[in-house]
Design an enzyme around this catalytic site. Structure first.
Site, PDB file in Angstrom:
ATOM      1  N   GLY A  50      18.955   0.368 -12.400  1.00 31.45           N
ATOM      2  CA  GLY A  50      19.228  -0.039 -13.771  1.00 31.45           C
ATOM      3  C   GLY A  50      19.545  -1.509 -13.897  1.00 31.45           C
ATOM      4  N   CYS A  97      19.793   5.028  -5.246  1.00 32.53           N
ATOM      5  CA  CYS A  97      18.508   5.735  -5.204  1.00 32.53           C
ATOM      6  C   CYS A  97      17.610   5.234  -4.088  1.00 32.53           C
ATOM      7  CB  CYS A  97      17.797   5.610  -6.549  1.00 32.53           C
ATOM      8  SG  CYS A  97      16.183   6.439  -6.577  1.00 32.53           S
ATOM      9  N   CYS A 117      17.803   9.013  -3.547  1.00 33.19           N
ATOM     10  CA  CYS A 117      16.561   9.744  -3.814  1.00 33.19           C
ATOM     11  C   CYS A 117      15.434   9.429  -2.839  1.00 33.19           C
ATOM     12  CB  CYS A 117      16.055   9.438  -5.224  1.00 33.19           C
ATOM     13  SG  CYS A 117      17.304   8.980  -6.425  1.00 33.19           S
ATOM     14  N   LYS A 144      16.134  10.408   0.861  1.00 35.45           N
ATOM     15  CA  LYS A 144      16.285  11.867   0.860  1.00 35.45           C
ATOM     16  C   LYS A 144      14.921  12.545   0.764  1.00 35.45           C
ATOM     17  CE  LYS A 144      17.165  13.667  -2.989  1.00 35.45           C
ATOM     18  NZ  LYS A 144      17.864  13.857  -4.275  1.00 35.45           N
ATOM     19  N   TYR A 168      12.427  -5.276  -4.613  1.00 36.57           N
ATOM     20  CA  TYR A 168      13.409  -5.465  -5.680  1.00 36.57           C
ATOM     21  C   TYR A 168      13.840  -6.932  -5.764  1.00 36.57           C
ATOM     22  CZ  TYR A 168      14.249  -0.650  -7.153  1.00 36.57           C
ATOM     23  OH  TYR A 168      14.124   0.594  -7.706  1.00 36.57           O
ATOM     24  N   GLY A 172      27.831  22.847  -4.179  1.00 39.83           N
ATOM     25  CA  GLY A 172      26.736  23.693  -4.619  1.00 39.83           C
ATOM     26  C   GLY A 172      25.810  23.012  -5.586  1.00 39.83           C
ATOM     27  N   TYR A 187      22.986  19.746  -6.586  1.00 36.52           N
ATOM     28  CA  TYR A 187      21.658  19.456  -6.035  1.00 36.52           C
ATOM     29  C   TYR A 187      21.724  18.685  -4.726  1.00 36.52           C
ATOM     30  CZ  TYR A 187      21.712  14.620  -7.769  1.00 36.52           C
ATOM     31  OH  TYR A 187      22.011  13.300  -7.979  1.00 36.52           O
ATOM     32  N   ILE A 188      22.716  17.818  -4.545  1.00 40.88           N
ATOM     33  CA  ILE A 188      22.805  17.064  -3.298  1.00 40.88           C
ATOM     34  C   ILE A 188      23.116  18.002  -2.138  1.00 40.88           C
ATOM     35  CG2 ILE A 188      24.087  15.283  -2.055  1.00 40.88           C
ATOM     36  CD1 ILE A 188      24.463  13.832  -4.722  1.00 40.88           C
ATOM     37  N   GLU A 207      20.001  20.285  -1.497  1.00 41.67           N
ATOM     38  CA  GLU A 207      18.891  19.561  -0.872  1.00 41.67           C
ATOM     39  C   GLU A 207      19.171  19.281   0.602  1.00 41.67           C
ATOM     40  OE1 GLU A 207      17.042  17.205  -4.729  1.00 41.67           O
ATOM     41  OE2 GLU A 207      18.685  16.294  -3.611  1.00 41.67           O
ATOM     42  N   ARG A 230      32.507  26.817  -4.146  1.00 43.92           N
ATOM     43  CA  ARG A 230      33.593  27.531  -4.828  1.00 43.92           C
ATOM     44  C   ARG A 230      33.102  28.401  -5.988  1.00 43.92           C
ATOM     45  NH1 ARG A 230      36.540  22.603  -8.206  1.00 43.92           N
ATOM     46  NH2 ARG A 230      34.736  22.026  -9.458  1.00 43.92           N
ATOM     47  N   HIS A 254      -8.055  26.723 -12.996  1.00 49.45           N
ATOM     48  CA  HIS A 254      -8.101  27.832 -12.053  1.00 49.45           C
ATOM     49  C   HIS A 254      -8.910  27.475 -10.807  1.00 49.45           C
ATOM     50  CE1 HIS A 254      -8.061  32.032 -10.813  1.00 49.45           C
ATOM     51  NE2 HIS A 254      -9.360  31.922 -10.534  1.00 49.45           N
ATOM     52  N   GLU A 264      -1.436  27.341 -13.761  1.00 50.08           N
ATOM     53  CA  GLU A 264      -2.129  28.032 -14.854  1.00 50.08           C
ATOM     54  C   GLU A 264      -1.254  29.113 -15.480  1.00 50.08           C
ATOM     55  OE1 GLU A 264      -5.422  30.828 -13.752  1.00 50.08           O
ATOM     56  OE2 GLU A 264      -5.028  30.028 -11.737  1.00 50.08           O
TER      57      GLU A 264
END
Length: 463
Positions: free
Chosen positions: A16, A43, A48, A51, A99, A178, A180-181, A184, A201, A439, A444
């Site tokens: 950002g 990130c 991200c 990872k 960057y 529990g 997403y990190i 993953e 927990r 298909h 689909e």
């Protein structure tokens, strides 16, 4: 009229902050940016991007297994952790260079140091014995893993930061969390051959995601061999005489593992920034409250990204940066749009989702239709892998608009990006039905689920 060293000073060199600084500088504004660690932020440097590279690495054992069903004889495979880490580091260094190059080409001045506020227009460059002034200041310092300091023995644990730089791959790991990190990394370590236990927990992993996806992912992870313990937490972590760790559970028992990882959320990076000296308000979790245009309570100081604790996703921070530039330097007040943000969980199988989960939709709409399909994807037919895929559409029964789309299975994240366009465009179920299927493909199913699996009226399910 006051004279300042810079039109804009950006504190924080993540996605950002870099985007805001680069675009503002390309408009001819005098811009400086300071970052105390490495440009690219969480990130790119330790989030991200590395990872996802680790996710790819952890998927190869299943690819090798599946190859036999397609006629391939794969010799016994060997994995070298140090090679993965070295190659990952090389790619991260390349991205950081891009960057920096983008900022430099745009004409922004780059500082490799910590920056702290002295007052509303003054910034101290720590270690350089220098202060500078700016008409506008943007805080984009992101977040950091919660160290869970209340846990006895937390200093013996690692976070997601250290997971990318372990000297050796552990034989066993226990991961607390529990979200997403945690999920993953549980899949990553398991895929690399590590005995993995997830301790959470809550009653089910991945809170705030659609419950059907949460249940199916949980079941699939356990079938793969990942141990998941819900409704419990760690009481304390202790070092054993043999160097391993005792992770004591709250109710009873303990785990003996090589490594404990804490993935218990992230906290905004605001400590020691001088916010109080500048009069910038701070919320209870250390977050910086902002208005609809990302402005703090001090009218020339703005904040974007994870430090505001709105939506903690890199593309959101970049979007907020572009809105900031429009508002401040283009005289075009633009509000960040945080509705219907598509996202992915790079679990195995992965999740792609956008819009409302079923339980959220039921609270918001009187009549909800749910379209759901569960099947074995074609790629698993010859390999005979016992792993199913799920697709789910949540529809407002009155307007017919698709308000949620959820996928669990191969390439779910890629599908979520395309589904994000459809949900954002407020397309109806009839728009999906009119769309011709590709298909054979898994996707689909998204346009061939013609009859609802069930309906929910006024909170009551109707099969």
């Amino acid at each position: 009229m006051a004279s300042y060293d810079y039109d804009l000073f950006v504190i924080g060199g993540g996605s950002g902050g870099v985007r805001a600084g680069r675009v503002a500088a390309s408009l001819g504004k005098k811009v400086a940016i300071a970052e105390e660690y490495r440009y690219g932020g969480t990130c790119v440097i330790r989030g991200c991007v590395p990872k996802k590279l680790f996710v790819y690495a952890s998927q190869f054992p299943e690819h090798f297994e599946d190859a036999a069903g397609y006629g391939w004889s794969v010799p016994e495979a060997r994995f070298d952790w140090s090679t993965l880490v070295a190659n990952k580091d090389r790619e991260i260094a390349r991205l950081e260079g891009l960057y920096r190059k983008g900022l430099d080409n745009a004409g922004a001045e780059i500082f490799d140091c910590r920056a702290e506020l002295v007052d509303r227009n003054t910034v101290r460059l720590v270690g350089l014995d220098r202060t500078v002034t700016a008409a506008t200041i943007l805080i984009a310092t992101g977040g950091q893993p919660n160290p869970h300091a209340a846990l006895p023995g937390h200093e013996l644990c690692i976070s997601s930061n250290e997971a990318f730089h372990l000297d050796a791959l552990p034989r066993s790991i226990a991961i607390a969390g529990g979200g997403y990190i945690a999920v993953e990394f549980a899949n990553i370590f398991h895929g690399l051959g590590v005995e993995t236990t997830l301790v959470y927990r809550g009653k089910e992993i991945l809170g705030r995601f659609d419950m059907d996806l949460r249940h199916m992912l949980h079941e699939t992870m356990e079938k793969k061999g990942i141990r998941i313990l819900c409704h419990t937490i760690f009481d304390r972590i202790e070092r054993r005489a043999d160097g391993r760790l005792d992770a004591h559970l709250h109710e009873d028992g303990h785990l003996v593992v090589d490594t404990v990882m804490l993935a218990l959320g992230r906290t905004p990076n605001t400590a020691g920034l001088g916010l109080e000296a500048a009069g910038v308000a701070v919320g209870p979790r250390g977050e910086i409250p902002v208005d609809q245009f990302s402005r703090t309570n001090i009218d020339n100081i703005y904040a974007i990204g994870d430090v505001t604790d709105r939506v903690q996703l890199t593309p959101v921070a970049i979007h907020e940066a572009m809105c900031f530039v429009e508002t401040v330097f283009k005289d075009n007040p633009t509000r960040p749009d945080h509705d219907d943000v598509a996202t992915a969980v790079f679990s195995q199988p992965e999740i792609g989702t956008v819009g409302l989960a079923e339980d959220e939709a039921v609270k918001r709409f009187r009549h909800v239709e749910v379209y759901r399909a569960s099947f074995r994807p074609m790629r698993h037919t010859l390999s005979a892998r016992d792993e199913k895929m799920m697709m789910k559409l949540v529809v407002d029964g009155e307007s017919r608009r698709v308000v949620g789309a959820h996928v669990l299975g191969p390439d779910a994240g890629e599908m979520a990006q395309i589904l994000g366009i459809a949900v954002k465009a407020r397309l109806t179920k009839e728009d999906f039905d009119r769309t011709m299927a590709v298909h054979p493909s898994a996707a689909e199913e998204l346009v061939t689920m013609y009859q609802p699996s069930y309906r929910v009226r006024d909170g009551e399910r109707i099969d």
